[in-house]
Design an enzyme around this catalytic site. Structure first.
Site, short mmCIF file in Angstrom:
data_model
loop_
_atom_site.label_atom_id
_atom_site.label_comp_id
_atom_site.label_asym_id
_atom_site.label_seq_id
_atom_site.Cartn_x
_atom_site.Cartn_y
_atom_site.Cartn_z
N ARG A 74 0.85 -1.18 0.00
CA ARG A 74 0.00 0.00 0.00
C ARG A 74 0.90 1.24 0.00
NH1 ARG A 74 -4.03 2.40 4.76
NH2 ARG A 74 -5.09 3.90 3.41
N HIS A 75 0.38 2.33 -0.49
CA HIS A 75 1.11 3.60 -0.42
C HIS A 75 1.35 3.99 1.04
CE1 HIS A 75 -2.63 5.53 0.78
NE2 HIS A 75 -3.22 4.93 -0.24
N ARG A 78 -0.93 9.21 4.11
CA ARG A 78 -1.41 10.30 3.27
C ARG A 78 -2.32 11.23 4.06
NH1 ARG A 78 -6.67 9.21 2.94
NH2 ARG A 78 -7.44 7.09 2.58
N THR A 81 -8.67 11.83 1.99
CA THR A 81 -9.17 12.03 0.64
C THR A 81 -9.91 13.37 0.57
OG1 THR A 81 -11.24 10.90 1.13
CG2 THR A 81 -9.41 9.56 0.27
N LYS A 308 -13.69 -2.91 6.29
CA LYS A 308 -12.84 -3.50 5.26
C LYS A 308 -13.24 -4.94 4.96
CE LYS A 308 -10.36 0.09 4.47
NZ LYS A 308 -10.64 0.86 3.25
N HIS A 368 -3.46 0.14 -3.32
CA HIS A 368 -4.30 0.77 -2.29
C HIS A 368 -4.81 -0.29 -1.31
CE1 HIS A 368 -4.70 4.58 -4.62
NE2 HIS A 368 -4.65 3.77 -5.68
#
Length: 487
Positions: A74-75, A78, A81, A308, A368
Site C-alpha cells: 500500500r502507499h 497520506r 481524501t 474493510k 491501495h
C-alpha cells in the site's frame, strides 16, 4: 507505449538524506511505528505500518534459499481524501459555530484549523516507504545484491511517489552493501498503470459494476453502521458534554477520531517536551488522540476492520474476486508462464515482456488498501475465519490475525516468497511429512506475520509446495465470481 495508456517512467530522485535528516526513532525499517502503541496500533487502515506479531517464525529458514520475492505494498501515510477532508472542515466549522464552551482537554479545538490538505503523501508516508525499501533489500539481500526489483504502480500520485520512495530506500541499502554486485543508478524504471475509469488495472480495479455501484457496494457501510450503534453512543454523549451546543452525532465522533491518525502522520516535528503526552520518543501524537480511551480506540479499530472485511474482503461475496487479476499475475510470475486471466488484467501489458517480464527474482507492486483486501481474499489468507461479529468486538488473535490495522495500514506490505529448502522443512501436505530435497516452496507474509494458508496444506513453517500453492488458487484461476459483476 503512451498509446497503450501506460507510461514507463524514470523515477525522480528524492534525496534520501533529506528524508532522513530528522531523528525518527518512532518509525524504523525493521519494526515500523512503535510510539504510543496502545493507541497508534489501533487506528484501522489509518495506522502507520508496524511489524505484526507472528505465531510462526517469520525469518528465512537456515536450510532455505530464497529464489523469488514479490512485495505488494500500500502507499505510505497520506492526507485524507478530498471528500473526507471537506467533511472534516465542515465538522470543525460546526463545532466553532455551535460550541459555547470547551471542556478540559478540548480547549485546543477553540483555535484548531484544518490544514492537512487532501490526498497527498505526507512526509511520514515518504519515510515509511523509504524504510520499506530498506527492509525489502535487507530481507532478500542474497537476491537484491544481484538484481533490482521490477516495479509497477497504480497511477495515483501518492502511489507513484510511494514507489519512488521505496526504490530510494532499496537503492540506499544496496549502495551501503559492499557485497552487492550491481550498481544501478537512480531513477529506476517503473511501469505506471493509469487509474482512469474503465481501465484494466490489477493494482486499482474498478471494473466490477455490481461491486462498485450495485447491491454489493453498500455491504461494508451497512456492517459498520450496525457495529457503530453498539458502542458510540456513550462516547458521543461525553464529547457533547464537553462541547455543549455542538450537537455532534455518532458519525461526527468517528470523524473526530479519524483526525487523530491523520494529524499524527502529517506531523514531522520532534518536540521532546510534548512527547510523553502523546507518542513518546520525540513524536507526539495529535491532541485528538487524547480525547478517547484505549478501549475506545480498540472499538474504533474494530469498526474499521468490519468495514474493510465486509466492504472489500472475504465478508463481501464479490470482495475476493476483485483481487483475482493480481493473483493470476502472481501465479504467472511464480511459475514463469504467461498470465491466464479473464478479469482485471491488461492483456496488452501482461503480454509484453517490457511491461510484464517473467523470470525476474524480485518484483515490487504498489496499490491501495481496498485492492489489497481483495488480493488477500483471493489468496485465501483468511480462509477459515468466521464472519466478523457486527455487534461485539473480536481481537485479531481470534480472527486468524485479521484486523484492518494488521492487514492494510499505511505502507502495508504482502510478501510472497519462493524458496528451495534442503529437506529440513515441512512439505505443504498438511504437516504430514517432509518435502523432497530442493523442492520449491512458497510462503506468504502480511506485515511480517506468516499466514498459514489452509488451502495448500501449509506446514509448520507456513510453507506450501509451489505445486500445491498453485493448485490451491483454483478460485483465482477460475476467475472468481467475475460473471456476477455484470449480471
Amino acid at each position: 507505449m503512451t498509446g497503450l495508456g501506460v507510461m514507463v517512467v524514470m523515477v525522480g530522485f528524492l534525496a534520501i538524506a533529506s528524508l532522513q535528516s530528522e531523528s525518527r526513532p518512532c518509525d524504523t525499517p525493521d519494526l515500523g511505528f512503535q510510539c504510543g502503541t496502545a493507541i497508534s496500533h489501533f487506528w484501522g487502515q489509518y495506522s502507520p505500518y508496524f511489524s505484526v506479531p507472528s505465531e510462526l517464525d517469520a525469518s528465512i529458514p537456515d536450510d532455505c534459499e530464497v529464489t523469488f520475492a514479490q512485495v505488494l505494498s500500500r502507499h505510505g501515510a497520506r492526507a485524507p481524501t478530498l471528500k473526507r477532508a471537506a467533511s472534516y472542515v465542515d465538522l470543525i466549522d460546526r463545532i466553532h459555530h455551535g460550541a459555547i464552551s470547551y471542556g478540559p482537554g478540548y480547549e485546543f479545538l477553540r483555535t484548531y484549523d484544518y490544514t492537512l490538505g487532501a490526498d497527498e503523501l505526507t512526509r511520514t508516508g515518504q519515510q515509511q516507504m523509504v524504510n520499506s525499501g530498506i527492509k525489502f533489500y535487507r530481507r532478500y539481500r542474497a537476491l537484491a545484491r544481484k538484481s533490482i526489483p521490477f516495479v509497477r504502480t497504480a497511477g495515483q500520485d501518492r502511489v507513484v511517489h510511494s514507489a519512488e520512495n521505496f526504490t530510494q530506500g532499496f537503492h540506499s541499502a544496496l549502495l551501503a552493501d559492499r557485497g552487492s554486485t550491481v550498481r544501478p543508478t537512480l531513477p529506476y524504471d517503473m511501469v505506471v498503470i493509469p487509474e482512469t475509469a474503465g481501465a484494466n488495472n490489477t493494482l486499482h480495479n474498478d471494473l466490477c459494476t455490481a461491486f462498485e455501484e450495485g447491491p454489493y457496494s453498500t455491504i461494508g457501510d451497512d456492517a459498520q453502521d450496525t457495529y457503530l450503534s453498539t458502542f458510540a453512543g456513550p462516547i458521543t454523549a461525553r464529547v457533547n458534554a464537553n462541547l455543549p451546543g455542538a450537537n455532534l452525532t455518532d458519525a461526527d465522533t468517528v470523524a473526530l477520531m479519524d483526525l487523530c491518525p491523520f494529524e499524527t502522520v502529517a506531523s514531522s516535528s520532534s518536540d521532546p517536551a510534548t512527547a510523553d503526552a502523546g507518542g513518546g520518543n520525540g513524536r507526539p501524537l495529535s491532541p485528538f488522540c487524547r480525547l478517547f480511551s484505549e478501549s475506545e480506540w480498540r472499538a474504533y479499530d474494530y469498526l474499521q476492520s468490519v468495514g474493510k472485511w465486509y466492504g472489500y474482503g472475504p465478508g463481501n461475496p464479490l470482495g475476493p474476486t476483485q483481487g483475482v487479476g493480481f493473483v493470476n499475475e502472481l501465479l504467472a510470475r511464480l511459475a514463469g508462464v504467461p498470465v491466464r486471466d479473464g478479469t482485471s488484467t491488461n492483456r496488452t501489458l501482461d503480454g509484453d515482456p517490457r511491461t510484464f517480464p517473467l523470470g525476474r527474482p524480485l518484483y515490487a507492486d504498489f496499490s491501495h488498501d481496498n485492492d489489497m483486501m481483495g488480493v488477500l481474499g483471493a489468496l485465501g489468507a483468511y480462509d477459515g475465519v468466521p464472519p466478523l461479529d457486527k455487534t461485539a468486538r473480536r481481537d485479531p488473535e481470534e480472527l486468524g490475525g485479521y484486523a484492518a490495522s494488521w492487514a492494510v495500514p499505511f505502507a502495508a506490505r504482502i510478501y510472497v516468497e519462493k524458496m528451495r529448502c534442503s529437506g529440513g522443512g515441512g512439505g505443504g501436505g498438511g504437516g504430514e511429512g517432509r518435502q523432497e530435497k530442493d523442492e520449491e516452496m512458497v510462503r506468504v507474509l502480511v506485515n511480517d506475520r506468516v499466514m498459514t494458508l489452509k488451502g495448500c496444506g501449509a506446514d509448520e513453517r507456513g510453507m506450501c509446495t509451489l505445486e500445491r500453492f498453485i493448485e490451491s488458487m483454483a478460485f483465482a484461476r477460475g476467475n472468481g465470481k467475475w460473471d456476477l459483476c455484470f449480471a
